[in-house]
Design a protein around this motif. Sequence first.
Motif, PDB file in Angstrom:
ATOM      1  N   TRP A  92      70.454 -10.191  39.285  1.00 21.76           N
ATOM      2  CA  TRP A  92      71.368 -10.079  38.155  1.00 21.76           C
ATOM      3  C   TRP A  92      72.546 -11.032  38.309  1.00 21.76           C
ATOM      4  CZ3 TRP A  92      70.840  -6.646  42.116  1.00 21.76           C
ATOM      5  CH2 TRP A  92      71.982  -6.362  42.878  1.00 21.76           C
ATOM      6  N   SER A  93      73.121 -11.345  37.166  1.00 20.36           N
ATOM      7  CA  SER A  93      74.341 -12.143  37.090  1.00 20.36           C
ATOM      8  C   SER A  93      75.047 -11.726  35.817  1.00 20.36           C
ATOM      9  CB  SER A  93      74.010 -13.640  37.056  1.00 20.36           C
ATOM     10  OG  SER A  93      73.369 -13.970  35.831  1.00 20.36           O
ATOM     11  N   SER A  94      76.139 -12.377  35.507  1.00 22.56           N
ATOM     12  CA  SER A  94      76.858 -12.052  34.277  1.00 22.56           C
ATOM     13  C   SER A  94      76.096 -12.498  33.032  1.00 22.56           C
ATOM     14  CB  SER A  94      78.238 -12.702  34.288  1.00 22.56           C
ATOM     15  OG  SER A  94      78.118 -14.118  34.406  1.00 22.56           O
TER      16      SER A  94
ATOM     17  N   VAL B 122      76.719  -6.238  35.903  1.00 21.51           N
ATOM     18  CA  VAL B 122      77.295  -6.674  37.180  1.00 21.51           C
ATOM     19  C   VAL B 122      78.041  -5.539  37.885  1.00 21.51           C
ATOM     20  CG1 VAL B 122      78.973  -8.212  38.257  1.00 21.51           C
ATOM     21  CG2 VAL B 122      77.319  -9.120  36.612  1.00 21.51           C
TER      22      VAL B 122
ATOM     23  N   ASP C 270      76.123  -4.239  41.164  1.00 19.95           N
ATOM     24  CA  ASP C 270      76.878  -4.517  42.397  1.00 19.95           C
ATOM     25  C   ASP C 270      77.144  -3.214  43.155  1.00 19.95           C
ATOM     26  OD1 ASP C 270      76.928  -7.215  41.864  1.00 19.95           O
ATOM     27  OD2 ASP C 270      79.082  -7.331  41.469  1.00 19.95           O
TER      28      ASP C 270
ATOM     29  N   ALA D 283      72.100 -10.261  30.128  1.00 17.82           N
ATOM     30  CA  ALA D 283      72.748  -9.192  30.877  1.00 17.82           C
ATOM     31  C   ALA D 283      73.645  -8.351  29.976  1.00 17.82           C
ATOM     32  CB  ALA D 283      73.577  -9.770  32.018  1.00 17.82           C
TER      33      ALA D 283
END
Length: 283
Positions: free
Chosen positions: A119-121, A65, A69, A60
């Motif tokens: 997605w994530s960090s 994020v 988001d 990522a």
Amino acid sequence: MPVWRFDAIGTLWEIETEAPLSSGLRDGVTITIARFDQEWSRFRPDSLVSALRGGGTIDAPRDAVPMLDAYRDLARATNGAVNPLVGAGLEALGYDPALTLRDGVPEAAPSGWERMLTWSSSAVSVHAPAVIDVGALGKGRLVDLVVDVLSDVPGRVIVDASGDLRVRGGTARVALEHPYDPTSAIGIAEVTQRALCASAVNRRAWGDGLHHVLDARTGLPVRTWAATWALAEDAMRADAVATALFFDGGAELARRWGVDWVRMATDGRVERSQGFAGELFLS
């Protein structure tokens, strides 16, 4: 006041400061823009998002994020009209890496985009072929990153990326360009310690009524609104709301996010939020 002008990510930038920027700060700005472009530009075959066109997973980027988001909020507010998988629709109409700008066949973004893109960090994954495009808020995010690079510069700083700008340490009066007459304005905005972002159907336009603001659900350019402006604490949210205001739900998202706004319809009507700081010449 000194103004540093340069071209980057396909647009003109102007950075105004009370004293000339050092070479180190200029290098910091250049590096920040280059990194963002290498990660998020669908126009570059070597970018991280281009690597995901056929599906897959990447580490990522640090902006994944906050940006994705925000896209989730945008998509839910506009019932899917704004989402980050609109890239294939833009390319179908010729707004592609080669800028063919052809009259193509509209292509809707995939339905259920939140299942296709996760997605994530630590990672971003695309679970089927798709084209990520972060144009609804990416330039605003980059303006914020450049302002962060200049956080220790004293006095007023204005970072302007051709329609997306942020003012730190003072106030700027900014004309709201008429979408059908670039020599005139529909009003003036007072930008104090905030960001002002604009979007209009006369920019990045080609062919017979084609432009870059698409309804992701249909792949068709929007027709009701001609131009939007949004004032927020940061440029990413201002940029996002300026896009959302072309659709139902945009004004409500602006209210929830504390963003002030103006928009002009294609028939000349003008609407504004109650708190918009500035003066309008049209009603």
